[in-house]
Each structure stands twice: as C-alpha cells, then as structure tokens.
Design a protein around this motif. Structure first.
Motif, PDB file in Angstrom:
ATOM      1  N   LEU A  62      13.077 -21.183  14.363  1.00 48.84           N
ATOM      2  CA  LEU A  62      12.036 -22.174  14.124  1.00 48.84           C
ATOM      3  C   LEU A  62      11.398 -22.602  15.438  1.00 48.84           C
ATOM      4  O   LEU A  62      10.172 -22.670  15.552  1.00 48.84           O
ATOM      5  N   SER A  63      12.221 -22.889  16.431  1.00 54.90           N
ATOM      6  CA  SER A  63      11.662 -23.318  17.713  1.00 54.90           C
ATOM      7  C   SER A  63      10.875 -22.194  18.374  1.00 54.90           C
ATOM      8  O   SER A  63       9.835 -22.440  18.984  1.00 54.90           O
ATOM      9  N   SER A  64      11.341 -20.957  18.230  1.00 59.54           N
ATOM     10  CA  SER A  64      10.583 -19.852  18.817  1.00 59.54           C
ATOM     11  C   SER A  64       9.274 -19.626  18.054  1.00 59.54           C
ATOM     12  O   SER A  64       8.237 -19.312  18.667  1.00 59.54           O
ATOM     13  N   ALA A  65       9.292 -19.821  16.745  1.00 63.88           N
ATOM     14  CA  ALA A  65       8.060 -19.671  15.968  1.00 63.88           C
ATOM     15  C   ALA A  65       7.063 -20.771  16.316  1.00 63.88           C
ATOM     16  O   ALA A  65       5.861 -20.524  16.445  1.00 63.88           O
ATOM     17  N   LEU A  66       7.555 -21.995  16.515  1.00 63.74           N
ATOM     18  CA  LEU A  66       6.681 -23.090  16.922  1.00 63.74           C
ATOM     19  C   LEU A  66       6.084 -22.839  18.297  1.00 63.74           C
ATOM     20  O   LEU A  66       4.898 -23.093  18.536  1.00 63.74           O
ATOM     21  N   GLU A  67       6.900 -22.325  19.201  1.00 59.11           N
ATOM     22  CA  GLU A  67       6.407 -22.009  20.551  1.00 59.11           C
ATOM     23  C   GLU A  67       5.350 -20.913  20.506  1.00 59.11           C
ATOM     24  O   GLU A  67       4.351 -20.970  21.220  1.00 59.11           O
ATOM     25  N   TYR A  90       1.046 -21.999  11.994  1.00 54.86           N
ATOM     26  CA  TYR A  90       1.894 -23.132  11.598  1.00 54.86           C
ATOM     27  C   TYR A  90       2.144 -23.146  10.093  1.00 54.86           C
ATOM     28  O   TYR A  90       3.230 -23.490   9.638  1.00 54.86           O
ATOM     29  N   ASP A  91       1.136 -22.784   9.309  1.00 49.59           N
ATOM     30  CA  ASP A  91       1.299 -22.772   7.859  1.00 49.59           C
ATOM     31  C   ASP A  91       2.293 -21.712   7.398  1.00 49.59           C
ATOM     32  O   ASP A  91       2.953 -21.880   6.378  1.00 49.59           O
ATOM     33  N   GLU A  92       2.399 -20.624   8.145  1.00 50.51           N
ATOM     34  CA  GLU A  92       3.276 -19.527   7.730  1.00 50.51           C
ATOM     35  C   GLU A  92       4.725 -19.737   8.126  1.00 50.51           C
ATOM     36  O   GLU A  92       5.596 -18.998   7.687  1.00 50.51           O
ATOM     37  N   ILE A  93       5.003 -20.739   8.939  1.00 54.33           N
ATOM     38  CA  ILE A  93       6.384 -21.005   9.360  1.00 54.33           C
ATOM     39  C   ILE A  93       7.159 -21.555   8.174  1.00 54.33           C
ATOM     40  O   ILE A  93       6.742 -22.496   7.513  1.00 54.33           O
TER      41      ILE A  93
END
Length: 162
Positions: free
Chosen positions: A26-31, A46-49
């Motif tokens: 999650l943190s890597s996807a947000l980054e 952000y919507d696809e996370i």
C-alpha cells in the motif's frame, strides 16, 4: 517447550506477514501515485489502489435483496411525505359565465358565476371583467386559485366564498 515456542513464532509470522505485506504494498503504491505528474493519471492511480480493509462494493444481487427488504416493510408509512403529490379526479380548471359582479368595502371584486359559485378577489390589482363573459378558475400551487380568460394573458388570485 521449544516446539511450542517455535510453533507460536511461526504462527505469528504467518498471521503478520500478509498485513505487513499489504501495508508495504500500500505504501509503495501510494508513493508510486504520488510521483505521477499528470493529475488525471494520478487520480486514476489512487482510485485503483485496493486497501485491505476497504468495504466491498454492493453487488447487483445485494441491491436486489435490499429492494426486496424495502418491499416487505409495512405499508402504513409508504405515502408519508407524498400526500401532496397524489392525483385525484378533481378538475384543474372550471369555466363559467359571469352573472354578477359586486365589490367589497375594500374594493375587492366578488364574482358570481352562472353555476352558482361565488369567488372573491384576494390579490391587489385590476382585472378586466364584465357580466356575460366566459372566464375560468384554474388551480394553482399550494391551494391557490386564479381567475382568467382565454382573451388575455392576465390572471387574478381568488378564493371561493360559498
């Protein structure tokens, strides 16, 4: 004792690893989304996370079940708030011929029609009317009634006297 300690440690590692993995992913996807320069692509990113604790979207089958649940509610409150929208068989417009015109002490017109109805002017202003002319009374909003005829564009707010 070592076996119990080893089993509990391995069980704890098994239970914590998906949470840690999800948190790091999650943190890597947000980054990764944060580094996107294009605003639209960043929003889509952000919507696809997918978060691990996110609520599951309602499926069509679930919404069908909620519709069935609504249908089984008691019928007593189904019309609450919709009473004013009920349609009935009353006319929205009545036409008649003026048989008599009188005035009140406050200079309000009192119009008597050939069908026996008597209507009183409630709004200020003048309205051209003569005995023998055909006029109509039409229903307005919030219980109001208006006097008018087809020969001009004017109306006058009235109320029923009898």
């Amino acid at each position: 004792m070592n076996k119990i300690l080893l089993c509990s440690a391995s069980l704890m590692a098994l239970l914590l690893s998906p949470a840690l993995l999800a948190q790091t992913s999650l943190s890597s996807a947000l980054e990764q989304c944060r580094t996107e320069q294009n605003a639209l692509k960043r929003l889509v990113c952000y919507d696809e996370i997918k978060t691990p604790n996110a609520p599951v979207a309602a499926t069509p089958a679930a919404s069908g079940r909620s519709a069935e649940a609504k249908a089984t509610r008691p019928a007593g409150n189904n019309d609450f708030g919709l009473e004013h929208k009920k349609t009935d068989d009353t006319a929205d417009k009545v036409s008649a011929i003026v048989s008599k015109i009188t005035y009140s002490p406050r200079k309000e017109m009192i119009i008597e029609f050939d069908n026996g109805q008597v209507w009183r002017q409630t709004a200020s202003g003048t309205y051209p009317i003569k005995v023998g002319e055909r006029h109509f009374i039409k229903r307005g909003m919030l219980g109001a009634f208006y006097l008018g005829n087809d020969n001009n564009n004017r109306t006058l707010k009235v109320k029923r006297e009898d």
